[in-house]
Structures are given as structure tokens and as C-alpha cells.
Design a protein around this motif. Structure first.
Motif, PDB file in Angstrom:
ATOM      1  N   UNK A 101      33.933 -33.892  47.219  1.00 16.69           N
ATOM      2  CA  UNK A 101      32.433 -33.713  47.095  1.00 16.69           C
ATOM      3  C   UNK A 101      31.978 -33.308  48.537  1.00 16.69           C
ATOM      4  N   UNK A 102      32.722 -33.603  49.628  1.00 15.84           N
ATOM      5  CA  UNK A 102      32.092 -33.321  50.945  1.00 15.84           C
ATOM      6  C   UNK A 102      32.424 -31.762  51.220  1.00 15.84           C
ATOM      7  N   UNK A 103      33.268 -31.170  50.423  1.00 15.46           N
ATOM      8  CA  UNK A 103      33.824 -29.728  50.361  1.00 15.46           C
ATOM      9  C   UNK A 103      32.475 -28.757  49.534  1.00 15.46           C
ATOM     10  N   UNK A 104      31.373 -29.406  49.511  1.00 12.27           N
ATOM     11  CA  UNK A 104      30.285 -28.776  48.860  1.00 12.27           C
ATOM     12  C   UNK A 104      30.462 -28.555  47.548  1.00 12.27           C
ATOM     13  N   UNK A 105      31.311 -29.557  47.064  1.00 16.72           N
ATOM     14  CA  UNK A 105      31.135 -29.639  45.299  1.00 16.72           C
ATOM     15  C   UNK A 105      30.434 -30.692  44.772  1.00 16.72           C
ATOM     16  N   UNK A 106      29.420 -30.369  43.839  1.00 18.83           N
ATOM     17  CA  UNK A 106      28.628 -31.472  43.276  1.00 18.83           C
ATOM     18  C   UNK A 106      29.375 -32.488  42.433  1.00 18.83           C
ATOM     19  N   UNK A 107      28.447 -33.490  42.273  1.00 24.68           N
ATOM     20  CA  UNK A 107      29.260 -34.574  41.623  1.00 24.68           C
ATOM     21  C   UNK A 107      29.605 -34.060  40.203  1.00 24.68           C
ATOM     22  N   UNK A 108      28.929 -33.503  39.435  1.00 29.91           N
ATOM     23  CA  UNK A 108      29.485 -32.849  37.926  1.00 29.91           C
ATOM     24  C   UNK A 108      30.766 -31.898  38.228  1.00 29.91           C
ATOM     25  N   UNK A 109      30.638 -31.163  39.252  1.00 25.64           N
ATOM     26  CA  UNK A 109      31.941 -30.164  39.441  1.00 25.64           C
ATOM     27  C   UNK A 109      32.947 -31.108  39.634  1.00 25.64           C
ATOM     28  N   UNK A 110      33.015 -32.020  40.726  1.00 24.80           N
ATOM     29  CA  UNK A 110      34.067 -32.954  40.996  1.00 24.80           C
ATOM     30  C   UNK A 110      34.564 -33.870  39.533  1.00 24.80           C
ATOM     31  N   UNK A 111      33.708 -34.296  38.984  1.00 22.02           N
ATOM     32  CA  UNK A 111      34.159 -34.721  37.527  1.00 22.02           C
ATOM     33  C   UNK A 111      34.766 -33.789  36.507  1.00 22.02           C
ATOM     34  N   UNK A 112      34.245 -32.760  36.682  1.00 20.99           N
ATOM     35  CA  UNK A 112      34.857 -31.652  35.536  1.00 20.99           C
ATOM     36  C   UNK A 112      36.255 -31.612  36.196  1.00 20.99           C
ATOM     37  N   UNK A 113      36.452 -31.377  37.595  1.00 24.44           N
ATOM     38  CA  UNK A 113      38.115 -31.193  38.159  1.00 24.44           C
ATOM     39  C   UNK A 113      38.820 -32.324  37.766  1.00 24.44           C
ATOM     40  N   UNK A 114      38.267 -33.729  37.757  1.00 25.86           N
ATOM     41  CA  UNK A 114      39.023 -34.840  37.251  1.00 25.86           C
ATOM     42  C   UNK A 114      39.165 -35.139  36.097  1.00 25.86           C
ATOM     43  N   UNK A 115      38.183 -34.535  35.163  1.00 32.38           N
ATOM     44  CA  UNK A 115      38.153 -34.886  33.942  1.00 32.38           C
ATOM     45  C   UNK A 115      37.506 -36.431  33.523  1.00 32.38           C
ATOM     46  N   UNK A 116      36.409 -36.620  34.311  1.00 32.82           N
ATOM     47  CA  UNK A 116      35.819 -37.862  34.487  1.00 32.82           C
ATOM     48  C   UNK A 116      34.409 -37.490  34.256  1.00 32.82           C
ATOM     49  N   UNK A 117      33.846 -38.629  33.621  1.00 35.19           N
ATOM     50  CA  UNK A 117      32.069 -38.813  33.426  1.00 35.19           C
ATOM     51  C   UNK A 117      31.546 -38.624  34.742  1.00 35.19           C
ATOM     52  N   UNK A 118      30.164 -38.431  34.946  1.00 39.03           N
ATOM     53  CA  UNK A 118      29.369 -38.457  36.056  1.00 39.03           C
ATOM     54  C   UNK A 118      29.441 -39.766  36.471  1.00 39.03           C
ATOM     55  N   UNK A 119      29.120 -41.075  35.874  1.00 33.32           N
ATOM     56  CA  UNK A 119      29.186 -42.316  36.346  1.00 33.32           C
ATOM     57  C   UNK A 119      30.369 -42.596  36.958  1.00 33.32           C
ATOM     58  N   UNK A 120      31.642 -42.479  36.198  1.00 31.59           N
ATOM     59  CA  UNK A 120      32.935 -42.704  36.666  1.00 31.59           C
ATOM     60  C   UNK A 120      33.273 -41.829  38.222  1.00 31.59           C
ATOM     61  N   UNK A 121      32.557 -40.817  38.072  1.00 33.95           N
ATOM     62  CA  UNK A 121      32.984 -39.841  39.408  1.00 33.95           C
ATOM     63  C   UNK A 121      32.079 -40.382  40.495  1.00 33.95           C
ATOM     64  N   UNK A 122      30.865 -40.911  40.434  1.00 37.04           N
ATOM     65  CA  UNK A 122      30.056 -41.325  41.295  1.00 37.04           C
ATOM     66  C   UNK A 122      30.463 -42.669  41.894  1.00 37.04           C
ATOM     67  N   UNK A 123      31.338 -43.421  40.796  1.00 32.42           N
ATOM     68  CA  UNK A 123      31.933 -44.756  41.301  1.00 32.42           C
ATOM     69  C   UNK A 123      33.002 -44.383  42.082  1.00 32.42           C
TER      70      UNK A 123
END
Length: 208
Positions: A101-123
Motif C-alpha cells: 500500500x505504501x508502494x503507491x498501490x491503492x487499497x483496491x489494488x492491494x486487495x486485487x493482488x491478494x484476492x481479498x475484499x476491500x474491508x479485509x484489505x483495510x483490516x
């Protein structure tokens, strides 16, 4: 004397039919009493069986608990170790998600990479922030004290003779080891005493 006026009552004789009815009733009463006694004995036997069974149940529970208790302690210890390991690895996952996320990736992009939803990614990112804060606090506590002095550095500013470096040193007349400023050094004479300087000749004087 006068005769008593009360007339004695004579008991009437039962008829055969009444006698038979009475005898039948007595027989039925005896049968009922015998049946009641049998029922009471059955109740007493049932009570004894009930409480004997309860005693056996309590003994079985105590024996089972005695045998199972060591295994329960081992299981509890294994579960504690499992929980600690899982918590550590979840912290690692959180730090990894935070790094993405700190490497200029949005929460949605991180969740897409990890296969997680937005809420789980934020958590997960929040878990990473908490883990990093704990790690920094732990490192601060470990390195917050005054570093121990290095004995080798205590003599860094001193010479081989223990004198402080940086002092003005005046070379001796014969080029020997320098002496501190303000101290005239001369070669030692016999007996270790410092030799006096030789007298300079006076111009025009005649030597003996």
C-alpha cells in the motif's frame, strides 16, 4: 332391691350372606396390602439402584478427569503455541500488505493482488500498521539506554605515556622524545639526575 331397668342388648347373629361378604372383603384387603408391600419393596430396590449408579458415574468422571488432565494441558499448550504463531504470521501478512500500500498501490489494488475484499484489505493494512508500531516501540526500548563506554576509546586522546594528546611538545636538543611545552628536557646525567647545561665561553676571556 329393685331389678335393673336396662335391658341387655343381645348381639344379633350374622347371616351367612353377610359373613361371606365380610370374608371376601378381608381377603381383598389382604391382597391389596401384599401388593402394596411388594410395591414398596420395588421402590426401595429402585432407590438403591439409582444411587449406586450415581456413585459409579461420579467415580467414572473422577477417573476420566485424572487420566485426561495431562492431555488437556498438552492440548492447551499446543493451542497457545498455535495462536502465537498465527498472530505472528498475521502480523507479517499485515506488514506485507502495508508495504504494498505504501508502494503507491491503492487499497483496491492491494486487495486485487491478494484476492481479498476491500474491508479485509483495510483490516490487514491496519494490522500491519499496529505491528510496525509495536516493532518500533520494542526497538526503541532496546536501544534507548546509554551505550556502554569502550575501554579502548578511553585512551584514544592519550599518548603512549598516558599524557593527553594535543599538548604542545617541544623537541629535545638531541632529538629524543618530545617533552611537554614549558618543560626544558635535558639528557640525564650519571645516577639518573638531570645534567646541567654546559657553560658558554665568555668572549675575550682567557681560559686557564
Amino acid at each position: 332391691m329393685a331389678e335393673p331397668t336396662k335391658q341387655t342388648r343381645r348381639r344379633g347373629r350374622r347371616s351367612t350372606r353377610v359373613s361371606q361378604q365380610l370374608e371376601a372383603a378381608r381377603k381383598r384387603n389382604a391382597e391389596q396390602l401384599a401388593k402394596q408391600r411388594q410395591q414398596e419393596e420395588a421402590v426401595e430396590a429402585a432407590l438403591a439402584k439409582f444411587f449406586d449408579a450415581g456413585d459409579q458415574i461420579a467415580a467414572a468422571d473422577a477417573d476420566c478427569q485424572r487420566k485426561v488432565e495431562p492431555h488437556e494441558q498438552a492440548i492447551a499448550q499446543l493451542r497457545t503455541q498455535r495462536d502465537e504463531l498465527v498472530a505472528a504470521q498475521e502480523a507479517e501478512q499485515g506488514l506485507a500488505a502495508l508495504a504494498m500500500h505504501e508502494a503507491d498501490r491503492t487499497v483496491e489494488q492491494v486487495g486485487e493482488l491478494l484476492g481479498l475484499g476491500e474491508k479485509a484489505t483495510r483490516r490487514l493494512i491496519a494490522t500491519g500498521r499496529e505491528a510496525r508500531a509495536k516493532l518500533e516501540a520494542s526497538q526503541g526500548e532496546q536501544g534507548g539506554g546509554t551505550p556502554p563506554s569502550d575501554p579502548a576509546n578511553d585512551h584514544r586522546g592519550r599518548g603512549a605515556d598516558g599524557s593527553a594528546r594535543g599538548e604542545d611538545v617541544v623537541p629535545s636538543p638531541d632529538g629524543a622524545e618530545a617533552a611537554p611545552a614549558g618543560v626544558q628536557g635535558w639528557p640525564a646525567g650519571a645516577g639518573g639526575e638531570e645534567a646541567a647545561p654546559a657553560a658558554r665561553p665568555v668572549p675575550g676571556a682567557v681560559s686557564a
